[in-house]
Design an enzyme around this catalytic site. Structure first.
Site, short mmCIF file in Angstrom:
data_model
loop_
_atom_site.label_atom_id
_atom_site.label_comp_id
_atom_site.label_asym_id
_atom_site.label_seq_id
_atom_site.Cartn_x
_atom_site.Cartn_y
_atom_site.Cartn_z
CG HIS A 242 42.58 45.06 28.96
ND1 HIS A 242 42.24 46.38 29.33
CD2 HIS A 242 41.79 44.39 29.79
CE1 HIS A 242 41.37 46.47 30.21
NE2 HIS A 242 41.06 45.22 30.83
N GLY B 123 38.29 37.08 37.11
CA GLY B 123 38.15 36.43 36.12
C GLY B 123 39.51 36.11 35.17
CG MET C 78 46.45 40.30 35.12
SD MET C 78 45.48 42.01 35.49
CE MET C 78 46.61 43.03 35.01
CD GLU C 79 44.55 43.93 32.12
OE1 GLU C 79 44.52 45.19 32.37
OE2 GLU C 79 43.67 43.46 32.74
CD GLU D 160 41.23 39.90 30.89
OE1 GLU D 160 42.02 40.86 31.24
OE2 GLU D 160 40.19 40.16 31.63
CD GLU E 170 44.19 45.94 37.02
OE1 GLU E 170 43.57 46.48 36.76
OE2 GLU E 170 44.42 44.87 36.18
CD GLU F 209 39.83 46.72 33.60
OE1 GLU F 209 38.91 45.86 32.52
OE2 GLU F 209 41.01 46.24 33.78
#
Length: 879
Positions: free
Chosen positions: A309, A269, A271-272, A306, A128, A328
């Protein structure tokens, strides 16, 4: 000279993809600089797209290895072309077809940390927003959803762990070699930005979770060897998140496994990625000796974010990057609600608003202002901002306040039911809540399209003869770049009226909305009739609207609310407002011949708070914390002098200490926390209060103050108390400070996450000589420009956390940042661009500093070839 701006991508020019990809078979051979990625894509024309369009696949810094094949037939070179950013097939087949291509990669050379790269020997990915195109040529956009089957091959000794999205399908050895493979299948269609792959020699912490329907899910957290004992809290937070999402939103996890991998080199921080979250190890690893309460809270929030998500971002993704807030902002709202349920809801609300005002309100007021859903962008990586995340969350919260909790839950259920498996838009999202509540929300959507923080002015009057209390409201949304005129917003203002002795009054207002005023016009008037005496108004309770509120509350009403308001946020807000006014008067006095303001009201208010022994320690810590330097700079708004702001805050602390020293010391000594350390809300609140009290007790910044702070440092049995004492001690020029810093560095040598705190504290020292200290620390063996965490802690800590030294009138602080941005831009443009956030308020500085800031920005602009990330921000800053 200004840099040439990259061309803009515009929401108004969105068109559906001309082709769709239904399924992807990938074969990834991890082999150092000879890594190869084979991709077989099942494509078809999109019937809603252009019928004669060529197939254009996105690429970035890729090298084809071998010919392209369509349905097993090699394409001659004349049938396709390869450019820097794309692969084009002018005349693809009309019917469905399979495209096969192979790319060659060198993950270790990928310093951008986007696509497939290596972190401490581990292969990992970050896709992303547009990183998948650095792995293979693809339709790299959020509205192209495909299922994936991924085979990973690697040397068994180098990478015994091989992970990807979805569920494990098979694994085994490759006969006659030291290599092995694993196959993963993700049955849920996803956009390419959610693809993930990890290969490395990692330790695993295992657990399981039983869902509300009775399915067992295998959980795994993968970390560097020797650190698995520091992943326990992250696992606990994960399981609590999974249960909470079932109970609050009815969302059950859908795969057989859920894995988290912690890496030390990461731009973000976390990533999902579907079923395989990749985390900055900062948000996974914790122990009482290495992590603070803030670290534990951060781990809890980011793990939850996360995981959440999985539904708000993965199962339902965004149609295009303009809809980024759809995943988000919504997911930040969900993680904030989770944290509020896990900890103290009032303290969480205050903390969230502090963060919003410190960063997003500043963003709204500067050259980087943009709507929650922008109309255009030049570099999407620059729109992962506080406006999209934190303001986006506030918009969701305002929506819930406006339509009520029951309708909000119905709207969320409808959204999940209607758009599961789709790439959705803001309009589709809001339509679900309009249908669920029966309300027209067209005007409310202005929160997504208008930049800037609205200001609401509130004026009250009292008609004693008629027993009528009147509130007149006026709203205005300030002009921002590209939006000079704004329409009135829908602003939900929660309120309560109080009578004598703090008794809430149950009386309808003239709008008939209970204890909620919905301001939707530029001007509005609300009456409360039949009152025996003038009430006291508590407005925008719980910060129900993300606005700047200006009221005409007399001093007596403020003192009343500070004592009696049953909304903890507004009690805090009243004290913050009064203290801010005094501090701003002090700033003006320090810069002129005006007399200093009287501190007596603040001393009285702080004394009353200290005397309230039944108050939650975490809330008391918030009440005793002065408005930050950034808060004051934002309120002053123009001609800002950071030195005057720093000195005004220090002066008030010293005034409070002179009047309340005995009370402060008594409360400090009574606020110890029994061992052993437990990272729960109660203990965290007491430790937070202890640190705030220590800061006030050492406000004289003399040698005696240094001894007080040093005593806590050497006696601390946990990192929270230790780093809290060191943070206070770092503000005092003393030999003890240097001794403590040396002792800390020696104790935690080689532990990057802990030393990040050490770097950041030294970068924030508000004294002449700090810039030189930072420059020396860049030569420290534990510092590396290639590690984003180190850069953020030291260089970012100086630029964003030390306003007096970063904005030195001689311009050296600005020049230092400019030089490092240019150097970093060649290595990692995203990290370089993030550092430019320190310039978000440069136009608000006083003339000398403002001129030096502009000089530094122009130095960056004229430095030569810039990445799209940095070019975009510098251009906007200078516009």
């Amino acid at each position: 000279m200004r840099p040439e701006q990259p061309s803009a991508v515009k929401l108004s020019e969105y068109r559906v993809p001309d082709f769709l990809i239904d399924h992807v078979e990938m074969d990834v051979v991890l082999d150092g600089p000879a890594t190869r990625v084979s991709a077989r894509m099942s494509l078809r024309r999109n019937l809603q797209g252009r019928p004669d369009a060529p197939l254009i696949l996105d690429g970035d810094d890729l090298r084809l290895s071998g010919p392209l094949e369509i349905d097993g037939r090699a394409l001659p070179l004349s049938d396709y072309s390869v450019a820097a950013q794309s692969l084009v097939i002018p005349a693809p087949p009309e019917g469905p077809f399979e495209l096969h291509l192979v790319t060659a990669l060198d993950p270790a050379a990928n310093t951008k940390l986007m696509g497939l790269y290596r972190s401490s020997g581990t292969y990992c990915t970050q896709c992303e927003a547009e990183g998948f195109r650095r792995i293979t040529y693809f339709l790299d956009r959020p509205d192209v959803l495909a299922t994936y089957r991924v085979r990973i091959e690697a040397d068994r000794a180098e990478a015994p762990i091989l992970l990807s999205n979805g569920n494990p399908e098979s694994a085994g050895s490759i006969e006659g070699t030291d290599r092995h493979f694993a196959v993963w299948h993700d049955p849920f269609p996803k956009p390419s930005y959610l693809f993930a792959l990890v290969g490395g020699d990692l330790a695993q912490l295992k657990d399981s979770f039983r869902t509300m329907s009775g399915r067992d899910v295998e959980l795994g957290i993968y970390v560097e060897h020797g650190k698995q004992d520091r992943a326990g809290y992250a696992m606990d937070a994960l399981k609590r998140s999974m249960r909470w999402d079932e109970e609050k939103f009815g969302r059950e996890y859908d795969l057989d496994v859920f894995n988290i991998v912690a890496v030390s080199d990461f731009n973000m921080g976390a990533m999902e990625n579907k079923g395989l979250n990749v985390f900055n190890d900062k948000y996974v690893l914790a122990s009482s000796d290495t992590a603070t309460d803030a670290d534990y809270s951060g781990i809890e929030a980011v793990i939850a974010h996360e995981y959440f998500h999985n539904w708000t971002g993965n199962r339902i993704t965004c149609r295009d990057w303009f809809q980024l807030c759809l995943k988000e902002g919504l997911t930040v709202f969900r993680d904030q609600e989770f944290t509020a349920d896990m900890r103290s809801r009032p303290v969480e609300r205050i903390s969230d608003v502090r963060g919003l005002r410190a960063v997003q309100f500043m963003e709204d007021a500067g050259p980087f202002a943009h709507p929650v859903r922008p109309e255009s962008y030049r570099e999407i990586n620059n729109f992962y901002t506080a406006t999209v995340y934190e303001k986006g969350a506030e918009v969701i919260r305002m929506l819930k306040t406006l339509i009520g909790a029951e309708s909000f839950r119905k709207g969320m259920d409808l959204y999940f039911e209607r758009h599961d498996g789709q790439a959705a838009t803001i309009e589709q999202f809001i339509a679900c809540f309009s249908e669920a509540s029966g309300r027209n929300l067209d005007q409310f959507r202005l929160w997504y399209s208008q930049a800037g923080t609205p200001t609401v002015r509130a004026k009250t009057s009292w008609d004693e003869a008629g027993g009528t209390f009147t509130l007149e409201l006026e709203q205005a949304v300030p002009p921002t770049p590209g939006q000079d005129t704004k329409k009135p917003m829908v602003i939900p203002l929660a309120y309560r009226l109080f009578g004598e002795n703090g008794t809430p009054l149950s009386v309808e207002n003239s709008s008939g909305d209970g204890e909620l005023i919905v301001l939707s016009d530029a001007h509005s008037r609300i009456d409360w009739k039949g009152l025996p005496k003038r009430p006291v108004l508590s407005l925008n309770r719980g910060f129900s609207a993300a606005i700047n509120l200006q009221t005409d509350l007399p001093e007596a009403d403020r003192l009343f609310l500070a004592r009696h308001d049953d909304d903890a946020f507004n009690r805090w807000q009243v004290l913050q407002t009064a203290t801010t006014e005094v501090l701003i008067k002090s700033v003006h006095a320090l810069r002129s011949t005006e007399p200093m303001p009287d501190d007596a009201p603040q001393i009285e208010a702080f004394a009353a708070a200290l005397a309230h022994t039944a108050l939650d320690p975490a809330l008391l810590a918030q009440l005793l914390t002065l408005p930050s330097e950034a808060d004051l700079a934002r309120e002053i708004g123009r001609d800002v002098d950071p030195d005057a702001i720093y000195n005004a805050r220090l002066r008030l602390k010293q005034s409070l200490l002179a009047a309340l020293e005995d009370d402060l010391r008594a409360r400090y000594e009574a606020t110890s926390v029994p061992a052993p350390y437990v990272p729960d809300a109660a203990g965290a609140g007491r430790r937070a209060l202890r640190t705030v009290l220590l800061d006030l007790l050492t406000a004289r910044r003399d040698e005696r103050s240094a001894h007080i702070a040093y005593a806590q440092f050497v006696s601390a049995d946990n990192q929270t108390d230790r780093i809290g004492a060191l943070a206070v001690l770092s503000q005092i020029e003393s030999r003890l400070r240097e001794d403590a810093l040396d002792a800390f560095a020696s104790r935690f040598a080689g532990d990057g996450l802990v030393l990040d705190k050490w770097f950041a504290l030294q970068a924030s020292i508000p004294e002449a000589g700090t810039l030189e200290r930072v420059q020396r620390l860049m030569q420290h063996p534990d510092f590396s420009l290639s590690n984003p965490n180190r850069v953020r802690s030291l260089i970012g800590g100086f630029a964003s956390g030390n306003p007096t030294q970063f904005t030195r009138p001689d311009g050296q602080g600005f020049a230092f940042l400019a030089d490092n941005v240019v150097q970093l831009d060649r290595m990692n443009p995203q990290v370089a661009a993030r550092l430019l956030g320190a310039f978000r308020t440069w136009r608000a500085l006083e003339p000398v500093r403002r001129a030096e800031a502009e000089k530094a920005l122009r130095k960056i602009a004229e430095s030569g070839s810039l990445s799209a990330d940095v070019n975009d921000l510098v251009s906007r800053a200078l516009t």
